[in-house]
Design an enzyme around this catalytic site. Structure first.
Site, PDB file in Angstrom:
ATOM      1  N   HIS A 172       0.810  -1.216   0.000  1.00 34.67           N
ATOM      2  CA  HIS A 172       0.000   0.000   0.000  1.00 34.67           C
ATOM      3  C   HIS A 172       0.846   1.270   0.000  1.00 34.67           C
ATOM      4  O   HIS A 172       0.339   2.350  -0.290  1.00 34.67           O
ATOM      5  CB  HIS A 172      -0.983  -0.005   1.181  1.00 34.67           C
ATOM      6  CG  HIS A 172      -0.347   0.210   2.521  1.00 34.67           C
ATOM      7  ND1 HIS A 172      -0.060  -0.811   3.392  1.00 34.67           N
ATOM      8  CD2 HIS A 172       0.046   1.342   3.147  1.00 34.67           C
ATOM      9  CE1 HIS A 172       0.465  -0.322   4.502  1.00 34.67           C
ATOM     10  NE2 HIS A 172       0.544   0.983   4.383  1.00 34.67           N
TER      11      HIS A 172
ATOM     12  N   ASP B 156       0.049  -7.561   1.032  1.00 38.16           N
ATOM     13  CA  ASP B 156       0.486  -6.202   1.351  1.00 38.16           C
ATOM     14  C   ASP B 156       2.006  -6.124   1.473  1.00 38.16           C
ATOM     15  O   ASP B 156       2.543  -5.513   2.390  1.00 38.16           O
ATOM     16  CB  ASP B 156      -0.173  -5.698   2.638  1.00 38.16           C
ATOM     17  CG  ASP B 156      -0.072  -4.174   2.765  1.00 38.16           C
ATOM     18  OD1 ASP B 156       0.151  -3.509   1.734  1.00 38.16           O
ATOM     19  OD2 ASP B 156      -0.200  -3.651   3.891  1.00 38.16           O
TER      20      ASP B 156
ATOM     21  N   GLY C  85       3.346   6.326   8.275  1.00 38.66           N
ATOM     22  CA  GLY C  85       4.736   6.508   7.837  1.00 38.66           C
ATOM     23  C   GLY C  85       5.630   5.381   8.303  1.00 38.66           C
ATOM     24  O   GLY C  85       6.695   5.144   7.740  1.00 38.66           O
TER      25      GLY C  85
ATOM     26  N   SER D 115       4.685   2.336   8.082  1.00 39.09           N
ATOM     27  CA  SER D 115       4.364   1.203   7.219  1.00 39.09           C
ATOM     28  C   SER D 115       5.585   0.793   6.404  1.00 39.09           C
ATOM     29  O   SER D 115       6.207   1.624   5.749  1.00 39.09           O
ATOM     30  CB  SER D 115       3.219   1.556   6.277  1.00 39.09           C
ATOM     31  OG  SER D 115       2.023   1.733   6.985  1.00 39.09           O
TER      32      SER D 115
ATOM     33  N   THR E 155       2.927  -2.901   9.481  1.00 41.91           N
ATOM     34  CA  THR E 155       1.933  -2.790   8.415  1.00 41.91           C
ATOM     35  C   THR E 155       0.768  -1.878   8.750  1.00 41.91           C
ATOM     36  O   THR E 155       0.355  -1.064   7.931  1.00 41.91           O
ATOM     37  CB  THR E 155       1.386  -4.186   8.066  1.00 41.91           C
ATOM     38  OG1 THR E 155       2.469  -4.987   7.588  1.00 41.91           O
ATOM     39  CG2 THR E 155       0.322  -4.122   6.990  1.00 41.91           C
TER      40      THR E 155
ATOM     41  N   ILE F 184      -2.086  -0.154  12.065  1.00 42.24           N
ATOM     42  CA  ILE F 184      -2.429   0.090  13.460  1.00 42.24           C
ATOM     43  C   ILE F 184      -3.941   0.082  13.601  1.00 42.24           C
ATOM     44  O   ILE F 184      -4.675   0.296  12.635  1.00 42.24           O
ATOM     45  CB  ILE F 184      -1.875   1.435  13.984  1.00 42.24           C
ATOM     46  CG1 ILE F 184      -2.423   2.604  13.137  1.00 42.24           C
ATOM     47  CG2 ILE F 184      -0.371   1.432  14.028  1.00 42.24           C
ATOM     48  CD1 ILE F 184      -2.053   3.965  13.687  1.00 42.24           C
TER      49      ILE F 184
ATOM     50  N   GLY G  34      -4.078 -28.553  -4.756  1.00 41.49           N
ATOM     51  CA  GLY G  34      -5.328 -28.922  -5.408  1.00 41.49           C
ATOM     52  C   GLY G  34      -6.490 -29.115  -4.461  1.00 41.49           C
ATOM     53  O   GLY G  34      -7.315 -30.014  -4.661  1.00 41.49           O
TER      54      GLY G  34
END
Length: 497
Positions: free
Chosen positions: A138, A168, A241, A243, A259, A261, A300
């Site tokens: 992101h 992500d 910031g 992240s 990643t 909060i 599978g």
């Protein structure tokens, strides 16, 4: 009067002399008995970390004793790891629409709408001396240009090696004459609740910042960040910031990528989430191998949630594991004997609590290896060894870009295979014609089509091949009726275009 006082003093002295042998004997007897611990003894034991039945802390835990121990610091650990944490700046040109667009009279006076630049700020972690950086998807989503600023002030234009919205995660590459500092990737499965952690990133763009905390919880899921449902929760302050920044343990190893909060105000309230380093390691290896997307091992089989009702019907004590919903008889799971209705309880001797846990464990395993599944089948527990294969590509998928005057113009479509389905984050047992990509400035984008949409029917024609959809999209009509499957839901639309 004076003589009386002298007499009394003399009598008391004689009495004390006479009692002295008895007092000395009593003191000796008391010394031979085990004494009850007094307050001073307990405090002394506490400060010195004495073990035993009176000890008030564990064998390796005690309060600091002395000035040197009180002055312990994370500074050496920060100096070791902080140079490998970078700032990531992503920019893109956003299309701006105007109510006067297309009208020559108003465009003459008000002019055309000008594209507007948008930017996002995040962090990243150098994991390879050659300049390989791991960050969040992101942070660089839809970016036209991604720049990286290192801790020593240098700035680089980076190349996106691999990205995956469902996880992500994204991997960037920068180049320089000298090797870059790195943080070694640790084993996130070794973490325990209560372990100390440091979070390093660039919150709010104020510059590199370090915060400390502990592991608050493990295997967190359903937090709405991505399709990945396996996160480390920490109370180390993580803010916008941060992240893509590093979550490190006390050994200086990367154990997670910060990643998201949980916050109602936009700032940290002590509930942060990080992607485990074992997933990060597998993703970075896929990028360095040059893969066009992150391939997960294929067996599978598809799985569903074990609800309390299902657990009760199967005679299970509690709802746990992953219920097998479908099996490809020709796939590795079918050949090993896995059947619909079975419940996977563990993978390689590690308990599987949910579908998210199974997906995470599977994704961190290597394609080409074998895994041991413990399953509950018809009330009996069994162990199956299943090969982990590369997702089948089927017939070579032909990607077709649609043109013409239709709502599908600008969409790139292809026929589904297990490999393509995995690439798009779809169930691997789905079949049909799906949207692979969309031109942002096309009618298909304006009408809201998304990658992963499966086109089932257009103007009464069932769509089974990409060639059929391309032919139907060329119809000379202004009325369009179509059916699209998205996320397991059937959407029907009628419009005039």
């Amino acid at each position: 009067m004076h003589l009386k006082r002298l007499f009394l003093i003399a009598v008391c002295a004689l009495a004390a002399f006479a009692a002295a042998p008895g007092v000395r004997q009593a003191l000796a007897e008391d010394a031979a008995k085990p004494a009850d611990p007094g307050l001073s003894d307990v405090l002394t034991d506490l400060l010195h970390g004495v073990e035993g039945e009176n000890a008030t802390s564990g064998p390796d835990k005690r309060v600091p004793f002395g000035r040197e121990e009180v002055q312990l610091s994370f500074a050496p650990l920060v100096k070791q790891t902080a140079p490998a944490v970078v700032n990531v700046y992503a920019s893109q040109t956003a299309k701006v629409t105007s109510p006067f667009e297309g009208d020559p009279f108003f465009e003459e006076f008000f002019g055309r709408a000008q594209p507007r630049a948008q930017s996002s700020l995040g962090s990243g972690v150098l994991v390879d001396p050659s300049g390989v950086i791991v960050t969040n998807y992101h942070v660089i989503k839809d970016a036209d240009e991604v720049k990286v600023a290192t801790a020593d002030g240098r700035e680089f234009t980076s190349k996106v090696m691999l990205k995956d919205e469902t996880l992500d995660l994204a991997v960037l590459k920068i180049s320089a004459d000298k090797p870059f500092p790195v943080i070694a990737i640790g084993d996130s499965d070794a973490l325990e609740v209560g372990d100390l952690l440091l979070a390093i990133g660039n919150p709010f763009g104020v510059g590199q910042t370090t915060t400390s905390g502990i592991v608050s919880a493990l295997a967190r899921s359903h937090i709405g960040v991505s399709d990945s449902g396996y996160f480390i929760q920490t109370d180390a302050a993580i803010n916008p910031g941060n992240s893509g920044g590093a979550l490190i343990n006390m050994g200086g190893q990367l154990v997670g990528i910060n990643t998201a909060i949980y916050s109602r105000s936009g700032g940290s309230i002590g509930i942060g989430f990080a992607i485990p380093s074992n997933m990060v390691h597998a993703f970075a290896d896929a990028a360095k191998a040059g893969l066009d997307f992150f391939e997960r091992p294929y067996i599978g089989a598809e799985f569903e949630l074990v609800t309390p009702q299902i657990a009760e019907s199967l005679g299970m004590e509690k709802p746990t594991g992953a219920l097998v919903s479908s099996v490809d008889a020709a796939g590795p799971a079918g050949k090993a004997g896995l059947k619909p209705g079975d419940v996977v309880l563990s993978l390689n001797n590690t308990p599987v609590e949910s579908i998210e846990a199974l997906d995470y464990r599977m994704a961190t395993l290597s394609i080409g290896s074998k895994a041991t599944f413990a399953v509950l089948s018809k009330g009996q527990q069994a162990t199956l060894e299943i090969a982990l294969e590369r997702p089948p590509e089927g017939a070579k998928p032909t990607e077709v870009t649609l043109h013409g005057r239709s709502p599908f113009s600008g969409a790139k479509v292809a026929e589904l295979s297990p490999r393509l389905a995995q690439r798009l984050g779809l169930r691997t047992d789905l079949r049909g014609v799906t949207v692979v990509d969309i031109n942002r400035d096309s009618p298909a984008a304006d009408f809201g089509f998304q990658a992963g949409d499966i086109v089932r029917e257009v103007n009464g024609t069932t769509i089974e091949t990409a060639a059929t959809l391309a032919q139907v999209a060329q119809q000379d009509t202004r009325w369009w009726r179509f059916t699209v499957e998205r996320g397991g839901q059937i959407l029907r639309q009628v419009l005039r275009y």
